[in-house]
Design an enzyme around this catalytic site. Structure first.
Site, short mmCIF file in Angstrom:
data_model
loop_
_atom_site.label_atom_id
_atom_site.label_comp_id
_atom_site.label_asym_id
_atom_site.label_seq_id
_atom_site.Cartn_x
_atom_site.Cartn_y
_atom_site.Cartn_z
N PRO A 132 -16.73 -4.15 2.02
CA PRO A 132 -18.31 -4.45 2.34
C PRO A 132 -19.05 -3.71 1.62
O PRO A 132 -20.47 -3.99 1.66
CB PRO A 132 -18.25 -4.40 3.68
CG PRO A 132 -17.10 -3.65 4.00
CD PRO A 132 -16.06 -3.72 3.07
N TRP A 190 -12.95 -7.39 2.56
CA TRP A 190 -12.77 -6.04 2.06
C TRP A 190 -13.94 -5.64 1.32
O TRP A 190 -14.49 -6.56 0.53
CB TRP A 190 -11.26 -5.98 1.40
CG TRP A 190 -10.98 -6.75 0.24
CD1 TRP A 190 -10.61 -8.14 0.42
CD2 TRP A 190 -11.03 -6.31 -1.11
NE1 TRP A 190 -10.21 -8.27 -1.08
CE2 TRP A 190 -10.51 -7.38 -1.74
CE3 TRP A 190 -11.67 -5.03 -1.65
CZ2 TRP A 190 -10.55 -7.13 -3.34
CZ3 TRP A 190 -11.47 -4.86 -3.03
CH2 TRP A 190 -10.97 -6.04 -3.84
N TYR A 232 0.75 -1.35 0.15
CA TYR A 232 -0.03 0.14 -0.16
C TYR A 232 0.61 1.12 0.00
O TYR A 232 1.71 1.45 0.92
CB TYR A 232 -1.00 0.20 1.18
CG TYR A 232 -1.77 -1.07 1.31
CD1 TYR A 232 -2.02 -1.89 0.11
CD2 TYR A 232 -2.76 -1.31 2.64
CE1 TYR A 232 -3.32 -2.93 0.30
CE2 TYR A 232 -3.63 -2.45 2.51
CZ TYR A 232 -3.74 -3.28 1.47
OH TYR A 232 -4.81 -4.12 1.46
#
Length: 336
Positions: free
Chosen positions: A208, A206, A55
């Site tokens: 949602p 992840w 990330y």
């Protein structure tokens, strides 16, 4: 406050609302704002934090480490991942080789400012490295005290079975999988969830809210809002495109009265929906502003009744993606 759930077949508990910093830290928002959202998460009872070395090319881990500085380490659950490229992206700067795993865990610990992570996750399946090599490296990482538990992300049912068997042989615990899952993207339900239930593996899901589409802010026939995720390539704009069809957005709009009847906002309804699945231990939420978290955490502990669940299915059934074949298309066949 936020409820807790066990992660897999272990005694380890995580906050069912887990803070993730995929597209925010060192990318979408400045460091001061990122640190403020982490502190807000802590104030709201969130103690589990998910990141990855890739990330912002390691930047997100550094920001999270700075934000958590001074907190009682024993009261936190910190997750990170390994697989995608980092650094100058040389031939060994990605994948799940022993070399990359050891260099990555050491770098992650330095950036996070901690001696260990609670959960170390294979960010994808590596077709170029023997899985035996990967799990032996993971076992050594655990035995060295650099990680307590092992997880994976977006693995197929068959890959989970193979990894679980190797972990058991090596005396370590594979306790989690981190897939995309929402009321619009249900591809794990057919094979991954049944296999996980059998093996004692939980899902940390992840997106949602389907990249924000289930918040209701994207409307059929209208341009996407300025400054939204759909307009920002750094914020995963490519992931949201599959949901920006008028038929999908019209279906989502039909959820507004359902949410209102349940006394929830649209984001709360979306997060609460994934948490109704007993194989889901945590829903990952992110935030670019602290106040966004106040809404999200209120989904913790919500129980949706049968009529609400049926209404959600009725609204989204024509557009929800359910084919388990999609789980086989996520991990690259060659390293990036």
């Amino acid at each position: 406050m936020v409820n807790y759930r066990y992660l897999g077949n272990s005694g380890f508990k995580v906050s069912e609302i887990t803070y993730g910093n995929w597209v925010t830290h060192a990318s979408q928002v400045g460091n001061d704002a990122a640190i403020a959202t982490v502190h807000k998460a802590l104030d709201l009872g969130v103690t589990s934090f998910d990141t990855a070395d890739t990330y912002a090319n390691t930047g997100a881990e550094s920001v999270l480490g700075e934000a958590l500085k001074g907190q009682r380490r024993e009261s936190l659950e910190i997750f990170t991942k390994v697989y995608w490229p980092t650094g100058p992206m040389g031939p060994n700067d990605s994948g799940l080789s022993r070399k990359h795993i050891f260099e990555s865990i050491n770098g992650s610990l330095t950036r996070l400012g901690t001696d260990y992570v609670d959960l170390y996750q294979a960010h994808r399946y590596d077709y170029e490295t023997p899985i035996e090599e990967t799990f032996q490296a993971f076992a050594d990482v655990v035995r060295q005290g650099k990680a307590l538990y092992i997880g994976v992300s977006e693995w197929t049912a068959e890959q989970l079975r193979e990894g679980h068997a190797l972990a058991k042989q090596l005396g370590i615990q594979l306790i989690s999988n981190q897939p995309q899952y929402s009321a619009l993207w249900r591809v794990i339900e057919g094979k991954v969830v049944p296999a996980s239930e059998e093996l004692g593996i939980s899902q940390i899901v992840w997106s949602p809210m389907a990249q924000g589409v289930l918040s209701g802010k994207y409307l059929p026939g209208q341009a996407v809002p300025a400054g939204s995720r759909a307009t920002d390539e750094k914020s995963g704009a490519q992931f949201i495109q599959r949901f920006l069809r008028d038929d999908v957005l019209e279906a989502v709009r039909r959820l507004k009265p359902v949410a209102a009847e349940a006394g929830l906002t649209m984001p709360q309804l979306a997060i609460a929906w994934v948490l109704q699945n007993p194989n889901v231990s945590a829903a990952l939420v992110g935030a670019s502003r602290p106040e966004q978290l106040e809404d999200s955490v209120m989904a913790s502990g919500v129980v949706l009744d049968a009529s609400t669940l049926a209404a959600i299915d009725e609204a989204l059934a024509p557009v929800a993606v359910t084919d388990p074949a999609n789980t086989y298309e996520v991990s690259p066949k060659t390293r990036p």
